[in-house]
Design a protein around this motif. Sequence first.
Motif, short mmCIF file in Angstrom:
data_model
loop_
_atom_site.label_atom_id
_atom_site.label_comp_id
_atom_site.label_asym_id
_atom_site.label_seq_id
_atom_site.Cartn_x
_atom_site.Cartn_y
_atom_site.Cartn_z
N THR A 1 48.22 43.81 41.13
CA THR A 1 47.94 43.61 42.98
C THR A 1 47.03 43.17 43.33
OG1 THR A 1 48.19 45.88 43.31
CG2 THR A 1 50.59 45.43 43.08
N ALA A 2 46.47 43.13 43.61
CA ALA A 2 45.16 42.93 44.59
C ALA A 2 44.32 44.80 44.81
CB ALA A 2 44.82 42.31 45.94
N LYS A 3 45.20 45.10 44.47
CA LYS A 3 44.93 47.13 44.57
C LYS A 3 43.64 47.02 43.18
CE LYS A 3 47.47 50.04 46.81
NZ LYS A 3 49.16 51.12 46.46
N GLU A 4 44.74 46.81 42.59
CA GLU A 4 44.81 47.31 40.91
C GLU A 4 43.62 46.34 40.42
OE1 GLU A 4 46.33 46.40 36.20
OE2 GLU A 4 48.46 46.65 38.80
N VAL A 5 43.29 45.06 41.17
CA VAL A 5 41.80 44.37 40.53
C VAL A 5 41.05 45.13 41.34
CG1 VAL A 5 40.78 41.91 41.19
CG2 VAL A 5 42.88 42.06 40.87
N SER B 1 40.69 48.78 39.51
CA SER B 1 39.95 48.59 38.58
C SER B 1 39.17 48.04 36.93
CB SER B 1 41.63 48.67 37.04
OG SER B 1 42.39 48.11 37.26
N TYR B 2 39.13 47.01 37.48
CA TYR B 2 38.42 45.86 37.46
C TYR B 2 36.39 46.18 36.66
CZ TYR B 2 41.70 41.34 36.73
OH TYR B 2 42.94 41.20 36.84
N ALA B 3 36.09 45.86 35.84
CA ALA B 3 34.69 45.85 35.72
C ALA B 3 33.91 45.09 36.43
CB ALA B 3 34.51 45.36 34.23
N GLU B 4 32.99 46.18 36.89
CA GLU B 4 31.83 44.97 37.80
C GLU B 4 31.68 43.60 37.15
OE1 GLU B 4 27.68 45.09 39.28
OE2 GLU B 4 28.13 47.30 38.31
N VAL B 5 31.33 43.06 36.27
CA VAL B 5 31.41 41.93 35.47
C VAL B 5 32.80 41.02 35.95
CG1 VAL B 5 32.33 42.33 33.49
CG2 VAL B 5 30.53 40.98 33.67
N ASP B 6 33.59 41.23 35.82
CA ASP B 6 34.83 40.95 36.10
C ASP B 6 34.82 40.39 37.55
OD1 ASP B 6 35.76 40.11 33.42
OD2 ASP B 6 36.66 42.26 33.48
N LEU B 7 34.28 41.51 37.99
CA LEU B 7 34.72 41.46 39.64
C LEU B 7 33.57 40.06 40.17
CD1 LEU B 7 35.01 44.65 40.96
CD2 LEU B 7 36.72 43.25 41.21
N HIS B 8 33.12 40.18 40.23
CA HIS B 8 31.02 39.25 39.77
C HIS B 8 32.00 37.95 39.59
CE1 HIS B 8 27.03 37.66 38.62
NE2 HIS B 8 27.59 37.68 40.10
N ARG B 9 32.82 37.88 38.83
CA ARG B 9 32.90 36.50 38.43
C ARG B 9 34.38 35.79 39.03
NH1 ARG B 9 38.13 35.88 36.10
NH2 ARG B 9 38.14 37.79 34.81
N ILE B 10 35.52 37.06 39.63
CA ILE B 10 36.07 36.38 40.45
C ILE B 10 35.45 35.62 41.66
CG2 ILE B 10 37.83 37.13 41.87
CD1 ILE B 10 38.61 38.78 39.72
N PHE B 11 34.65 36.94 42.57
CA PHE B 11 33.96 36.47 43.94
C PHE B 11 32.86 35.65 43.81
CE2 PHE B 11 34.49 41.18 44.36
CZ PHE B 11 36.13 41.41 45.30
N ALA C 1 31.71 52.01 46.02
CA ALA C 1 32.90 52.67 46.67
C ALA C 1 33.65 53.33 45.87
CB ALA C 1 32.86 52.06 47.89
N ARG C 2 34.08 52.33 45.25
CA ARG C 2 35.75 53.06 44.70
C ARG C 2 35.35 54.43 43.66
NH1 ARG C 2 36.61 48.01 40.07
NH2 ARG C 2 35.63 48.81 38.14
N LEU C 3 34.29 54.29 43.78
CA LEU C 3 33.75 56.24 42.36
C LEU C 3 34.30 57.11 43.59
CD1 LEU C 3 30.15 55.19 41.20
CD2 LEU C 3 32.24 55.52 40.09
N ASN C 4 33.79 56.67 44.92
CA ASN C 4 34.02 58.74 46.45
C ASN C 4 35.80 58.32 45.98
OD1 ASN C 4 31.29 58.49 46.42
ND2 ASN C 4 31.24 56.72 47.84
N SER C 5 36.86 57.23 47.08
CA SER C 5 37.69 57.08 46.91
C SER C 5 38.75 55.66 46.83
CB SER C 5 38.16 57.31 48.24
OG SER C 5 37.93 56.56 48.88
N SER C 6 39.20 55.74 46.21
CA SER C 6 40.24 54.20 45.81
C SER C 6 40.25 53.44 47.34
CB SER C 6 42.01 54.91 45.43
OG SER C 6 42.65 53.70 45.01
N ILE C 7 40.38 51.89 46.42
CA ILE C 7 40.25 51.57 47.79
C ILE C 7 41.84 50.77 47.85
CG2 ILE C 7 39.33 48.42 48.85
CD1 ILE C 7 36.85 49.82 47.23
N ASP C 8 42.52 50.78 48.38
CA ASP C 8 44.42 50.61 48.85
C ASP C 8 44.46 49.63 49.33
OD1 ASP C 8 44.06 52.42 46.49
OD2 ASP C 8 45.18 54.23 48.10
#
Length: 300
Positions: free
Chosen positions: A130-134, A137-147, A166-173
């Motif tokens: 799901t998008a929630k999991e992406v 859980s995705y590494a910063e480098v992978d999120l950079h590539r996707i966006f 942001a997700r260090l403080n709380s999950s982005i659900d």
Amino acid sequence: MSEYHNPVMLAECIDALAIKPGGVYVDVTFGGGGHSREILRHLNGKGRLLAFDQDADAQQNIPNDDRLTFIDQNFRFLKNNCRLHGAIPVDGVLADLGVSSHQFDRPERGFSTRFDADLDMRMDQSSSLTAKEVVNSYAEVDLHRIFGIYGEIQNARTLAKTIVTARLNSSIDTVSDLKDAIRSLIPKGKENKYLAQVFQALRIEVNQELEALQDFLNQTADVLAVGGRLVVMSYHSLEDRLVKNFIAKGKFRGEVEKDFFGNEIKPFESVSRKAITASEEEIKENNRARSAKLRVAVKL
């Protein structure tokens, strides 16, 4: 059916298929069934239609017609399913890519920036990613590539870093959680466009849309009869580029291959030099048609 969008460029798609009444056709994106119903109207008793859709909601729209075989799978499994149903070769293949209005309008599906809901975005609701999991859980480098690649977002690196922080403080659900996390990066006056690009990037990743499209296109040459038509409608440049290159070169990047005599080796010939676009009248009635590009090819 009422919740589903009016099919974009319906007349143009049907014209492009050049339907033979007794032919075999495939609609790989059934959705609300608008294109399929129109294809069936052009077939006689000997004609056949195979329709694909991986979204369980689409099955509510299947017409009661013996000529129709519905296949609840992703179109990347085109060839195996056509073979399984004794439908090779076929005379035409139609694909209307992207997300249906129905999927956007169901808040719980998480496709739309307009509603708050869980970050889902799965076209096939039996799949696990799901998008929630992406987002969580995705590494910063992978999120950079996707966006950067799928969303074509200018500040993709900063966006990825902001989400990871942001997700260090709380999950982005939820949709709201994501909007709140990236609020400082959204350009003033371009909020809708920016969020649409973010959501497009996540949706493409969740559904492996570009990989599925390439798998599908590569199989069309094996499935279509000589003289058969490939008709593909896309709604953003990433998809359109893949379709355009495949029709022109038989591959997605690099130059077209040639034989010893310098003749191009490719499975298709484009029917129209440029993509077909919707009329001003249709765009006024259906905003979804604004970005649509229709490409048509004939199997050599």
